[in-house]
Design a protein around this motif. Structure first.
Motif, PDB file in Angstrom:
ATOM      1  N   PRO A 170      91.198  10.138   9.028  1.00 37.59           N
ATOM      2  CA  PRO A 170      91.071   8.904   9.813  1.00 37.59           C
ATOM      3  C   PRO A 170      90.291   7.788   9.125  1.00 37.59           C
ATOM      4  N   GLY A 171      89.388   8.118   8.216  1.00 35.22           N
ATOM      5  CA  GLY A 171      88.574   7.089   7.586  1.00 35.22           C
ATOM      6  C   GLY A 171      89.388   6.059   6.835  1.00 35.22           C
ATOM      7  N   TRP A 172      90.398   6.515   6.081  1.00 36.30           N
ATOM      8  CA  TRP A 172      91.211   5.576   5.306  1.00 36.30           C
ATOM      9  C   TRP A 172      92.086   4.703   6.202  1.00 36.30           C
ATOM     10  N   VAL A 173      92.505   5.227   7.326  1.00 40.07           N
ATOM     11  CA  VAL A 173      93.290   4.421   8.266  1.00 40.07           C
ATOM     12  C   VAL A 173      92.416   3.329   8.877  1.00 40.07           C
ATOM     13  N   LEU A 174      91.173   3.650   9.198  1.00 43.11           N
ATOM     14  CA  LEU A 174      90.244   2.635   9.707  1.00 43.11           C
ATOM     15  C   LEU A 174      89.965   1.571   8.654  1.00 43.11           C
ATOM     16  N   ALA A 175      89.850   1.974   7.387  1.00 41.26           N
ATOM     17  CA  ALA A 175      89.631   1.001   6.312  1.00 41.26           C
ATOM     18  C   ALA A 175      90.825   0.055   6.176  1.00 41.26           C
ATOM     19  N   ALA A 176      92.041   0.594   6.316  1.00 42.28           N
ATOM     20  CA  ALA A 176      93.235  -0.250   6.250  1.00 42.28           C
ATOM     21  C   ALA A 176      93.256  -1.253   7.398  1.00 42.28           C
ATOM     22  N   ASP A 177      92.782  -0.846   8.564  1.00 44.42           N
ATOM     23  CA  ASP A 177      92.719  -1.760   9.703  1.00 44.42           C
ATOM     24  C   ASP A 177      91.746  -2.897   9.435  1.00 44.42           C
ATOM     25  N   ALA A 178      90.609  -2.602   8.806  1.00 42.64           N
ATOM     26  CA  ALA A 178      89.655  -3.648   8.451  1.00 42.64           C
ATOM     27  C   ALA A 178      90.292  -4.663   7.509  1.00 42.64           C
ATOM     28  N   ALA A 179      91.051  -4.180   6.528  1.00 42.51           N
ATOM     29  CA  ALA A 179      91.736  -5.087   5.605  1.00 42.51           C
ATOM     30  C   ALA A 179      92.770  -5.938   6.328  1.00 42.51           C
ATOM     31  N   ALA A 180      93.463  -5.346   7.303  1.00 43.45           N
ATOM     32  CA  ALA A 180      94.462  -6.101   8.071  1.00 43.45           C
ATOM     33  C   ALA A 180      93.815  -7.237   8.845  1.00 43.45           C
ATOM     34  N   PHE A 181      92.650  -6.995   9.440  1.00 37.39           N
ATOM     35  CA  PHE A 181      91.945  -8.064  10.146  1.00 37.39           C
ATOM     36  C   PHE A 181      91.550  -9.189   9.193  1.00 37.39           C
ATOM     37  N   ALA A 182      91.161  -8.848   7.964  1.00 34.94           N
ATOM     38  CA  ALA A 182      90.786  -9.875   6.990  1.00 34.94           C
ATOM     39  C   ALA A 182      91.977 -10.759   6.643  1.00 34.94           C
ATOM     40  N   SER A 241     100.490 -13.295  11.475  1.00 31.16           N
ATOM     41  CA  SER A 241      99.157 -12.701  11.625  1.00 31.16           C
ATOM     42  C   SER A 241      99.163 -11.594  12.681  1.00 31.16           C
ATOM     43  N   ALA A 242      99.922 -11.774  13.772  1.00 30.58           N
ATOM     44  CA  ALA A 242     100.016 -10.723  14.783  1.00 30.58           C
ATOM     45  C   ALA A 242     100.693  -9.485  14.207  1.00 30.58           C
ATOM     46  N   PHE A 243     101.677  -9.678  13.350  1.00 30.85           N
ATOM     47  CA  PHE A 243     102.343  -8.542  12.708  1.00 30.85           C
ATOM     48  C   PHE A 243     101.349  -7.738  11.872  1.00 30.85           C
ATOM     49  N   VAL A 244     100.547  -8.437  11.078  1.00 30.71           N
ATOM     50  CA  VAL A 244      99.577  -7.758  10.218  1.00 30.71           C
ATOM     51  C   VAL A 244      98.528  -7.032  11.051  1.00 30.71           C
ATOM     52  N   THR A 245      98.023  -7.701  12.095  1.00 28.57           N
ATOM     53  CA  THR A 245      96.988  -7.094  12.922  1.00 28.57           C
ATOM     54  C   THR A 245      97.497  -5.839  13.621  1.00 28.57           C
ATOM     55  N   ASN A 246      98.686  -5.922  14.215  1.00 27.42           N
ATOM     56  CA  ASN A 246      99.222  -4.763  14.926  1.00 27.42           C
ATOM     57  C   ASN A 246      99.543  -3.607  13.992  1.00 27.42           C
ATOM     58  N   LEU A 247      99.951  -3.924  12.783  1.00 24.90           N
ATOM     59  CA  LEU A 247     100.260  -2.880  11.821  1.00 24.90           C
ATOM     60  C   LEU A 247      99.037  -2.007  11.563  1.00 24.90           C
ATOM     61  N   GLY A 248      97.858  -2.643  11.467  1.00 27.16           N
ATOM     62  CA  GLY A 248      96.645  -1.873  11.243  1.00 27.16           C
ATOM     63  C   GLY A 248      96.064  -1.270  12.501  1.00 27.16           C
ATOM     64  N   SER A 249      96.109  -2.001  13.601  1.00 34.94           N
ATOM     65  CA  SER A 249      95.403  -1.571  14.808  1.00 34.94           C
ATOM     66  C   SER A 249      96.032  -0.355  15.469  1.00 34.94           C
ATOM     67  N   GLN A 250      97.333  -0.240  15.422  1.00 31.59           N
ATOM     68  CA  GLN A 250      97.974   0.901  16.069  1.00 31.59           C
ATOM     69  C   GLN A 250      97.590   2.216  15.402  1.00 31.59           C
ATOM     70  N   GLY A 251      97.548   2.206  14.077  1.00 30.88           N
ATOM     71  CA  GLY A 251      97.091   3.401  13.388  1.00 30.88           C
ATOM     72  C   GLY A 251      95.621   3.669  13.626  1.00 30.88           C
ATOM     73  N   ALA A 252      94.832   2.603  13.769  1.00 41.07           N
ATOM     74  CA  ALA A 252      93.395   2.759  13.977  1.00 41.07           C
ATOM     75  C   ALA A 252      93.083   3.402  15.326  1.00 41.07           C
ATOM     76  N   LEU A 253      93.905   3.138  16.343  1.00 36.84           N
ATOM     77  CA  LEU A 253      93.688   3.770  17.641  1.00 36.84           C
ATOM     78  C   LEU A 253      93.800   5.293  17.527  1.00 36.84           C
ATOM     79  N   ILE A 254      94.799   5.746  16.783  1.00 34.85           N
ATOM     80  CA  ILE A 254      94.952   7.186  16.564  1.00 34.85           C
ATOM     81  C   ILE A 254      93.797   7.706  15.717  1.00 34.85           C
ATOM     82  N   ALA A 255      93.434   6.946  14.681  1.00 38.63           N
ATOM     83  CA  ALA A 255      92.378   7.382  13.773  1.00 38.63           C
ATOM     84  C   ALA A 255      91.041   7.523  14.491  1.00 38.63           C
ATOM     85  N   ALA A 256      90.740   6.594  15.390  1.00 31.95           N
ATOM     86  CA  ALA A 256      89.464   6.658  16.097  1.00 31.95           C
ATOM     87  C   ALA A 256      89.372   7.913  16.953  1.00 31.95           C
ATOM     88  N   ALA A 257      90.461   8.241  17.657  1.00 34.83           N
ATOM     89  CA  ALA A 257      90.448   9.442  18.501  1.00 34.83           C
ATOM     90  C   ALA A 257      90.247  10.698  17.671  1.00 34.83           C
TER      91      ALA A 257
END
Length: 436
Positions: free
Chosen positions: A177-189, A27-43
């Motif tokens: 950035p929008g699609w990267v944020l969407a992928a992060d949401a899926a990773a959290f699920a 689960s940590a692998f999945v979460t980090n995979l999405g969250s790292q890209g989301a940090l860049i996407a948010a900026a």
């Protein structure tokens, strides 16, 4: 007996890699995979909407402010309720907030206040998740191989960060950035679904206490009574604030102005992730006897990325600096987790972790919010050199604490009294490079 073909195809897992550990790692692998890209996407979502460095800092601060406000409560809750339920609920909140953020970005130009609000909701989920997750992981590992287990966990987590940062930066440049944020949401699920299957039956039921304030007070006494613990937390309170401001605010701006945009910055963050993987791999073999001395000496290179951005150096040089920093910082990370595991009683793990997290992020909201004004007052280059200098000063200061220099690795974790001293076995004595 001759082993069957099936047994040869299915090697037995190490004793410490039980079901809980495997689920936590996956689960940590999945979460980090999405969250790292989301940090860049948010900026870059903020910059694409017409924002500047100050706006990027405000959105970053909006995420860390709830961490400061709710971490201590989250730690107390995680030591009272089943930790896996707290983790799943937090993941659900993160999933919903990131999905809404993605929808706003994909639909058009999001407003600054909307991005700040949704980012703050994500930070609230993180405030409850982090103490529960750390307590769950620390309680799931026992025995002399705890350090190796933590190193393997962090290697998987940082490997995901490596892929997530590089892939996230590339996807922001290609798809937005929008699609990267969407992928992060899926990773959290997905991660929340995995964590729902964690087993907490091995954790003894908590005796009825005197309420939330009493729990917080007990955690504070455990925290403040250990100079090595609060000393390093104070160190990282300052170091995380200035490094967080440099990475979240100045890094994207330097990338935009000098490095070619989000792709090279994502690549540099990916090299940092690669360094952490290498550092975790090193720590599966290296067992420094003086845990915190070895770890703290390896924090000094954390000053290098800010200095590299201040110059600024070419992309290849920045990637090299990030790689080295990742290796050394991971040595500290594994050493720190091992120290907490062996020294803190299980029923106080989440509360102590909450004080650790609280101190580590307390200064990040004002640092990120002030990053833009500091750039305007002192200039971006001077602000980055200041970040680098502060890391060196606070790291040198914490080495003055005797317990930081002297805390030894032990063979067994504390259960309520004092942990047992190291037994002097050849495996426990093994070290590399003279720091142990």
């Amino acid at each position: 007996m001759t082993p069957t073909a099936t047994s040869r195809r299915r090697p037995r897992r190490p004793a410490w890699a039980d079901r809980n550990y495997s689920l936590l790692t996956a689960s940590a692998f999945v979460t980090n995979l999405g969250s790292q890209g989301a940090l860049i996407a948010a900026a870059f979502a903020v910059l694409d909407a017409g924002g500047d460095g100050g706006d990027v800092g405000l959105v970053a601060a909006a995420r860390t402010l709830p961490l400061v406000l709710f971490l201590l409560v989250g730690g107390a809750v995680a030591d009272r309720l089943p930790r896996h339920r707290v983790m799943v609920a937090a993941n659900a909140l993160n999933c919903l907030s990131q999905a809404a953020f993605a929808a706003l970005v994909l639909a058009g130009e999001p407003q600054l206040w909307q991005m700040m609000l949704l980012t703050a909701l994500g930070g609230t989920g993180q405030a409850f998740f982090s103490p529960a997750a750390e307590g769950m992981l620390l309680s799931s590992v026992e025995g002399e191989q705890a350090g190796r287990a933590f190193a393997m966990f962090r290697m998987a987590m940082q490997g995901a960060a490596l892929g997530g940062a590089a892939l996230g930066g590339a996807l922001v440049a290609v798809a937005g950035p929008g699609w990267v944020l969407a992928a992060d949401a899926a990773a959290f699920a997905v991660a929340g679904a995995l964590r729902a299957f964690l087993d907490v039956s091995h954790i003894p039921p908590r005796a009825p206490g005197g309420g939330l304030l009493a729990d917080l007070r007990e955690g504070w006494q455990e925290f403040i009574g250990r100079p090595w613990l609060w000393g390093i937390v104070v160190q990282f309170s300052i170091a995380n604030a200035v490094v967080g401001a440099a990475d979240a605010v100045y890094g994207p701006l330097v990338a935009r102005d000098h490095l070619g945009g989000p792709g090279p910055w994502g690549l540099a963050l990916g090299f940092f992730g690669a360094g952490t993987v290498v550092g975790a791999l090193l720590m599966t073999r290296w067992k420094p006897r003086r845990l915190l001395l070895a770890g703290t000496l390896c924090v000094f290179p954390l000053a290098l990325p800010s200095a590299a951005l201040a110059v600024p150096v070419p992309v290849w040089a920045l990637c090299t600096v990030m790689l080295v920093t990742g290796v050394t910082l991971e040595v500290f990370g594994v050493s720190w987790m091992t120290a907490l595991h062996q020294e803190i009683p299980e029923h106080k793990l989440s509360r102590v972790s909450a004080y650790d997290w609280f101190g580590s992020v307390a200064l990040m909201p004002p640092a990120m919010a002030l990053a833009g004004p500091a750039e305007g007052t002192f200039g971006r280059t001077n602000a980055l050199w200041g970040c680098s200098a502060l890391v060196v000063v606070v790291t040198a200061a914490v080495l003055c604490v005797p317990d930081v220099r002297d805390l030894r690795r032990r063979t067994k974790r504390v259960s309520g009294g004092e942990p047992e001293a190291e037994n002097g076995s050849a495996d426990a004595e093994r070290s590399v490079g003279g720091l142990g």
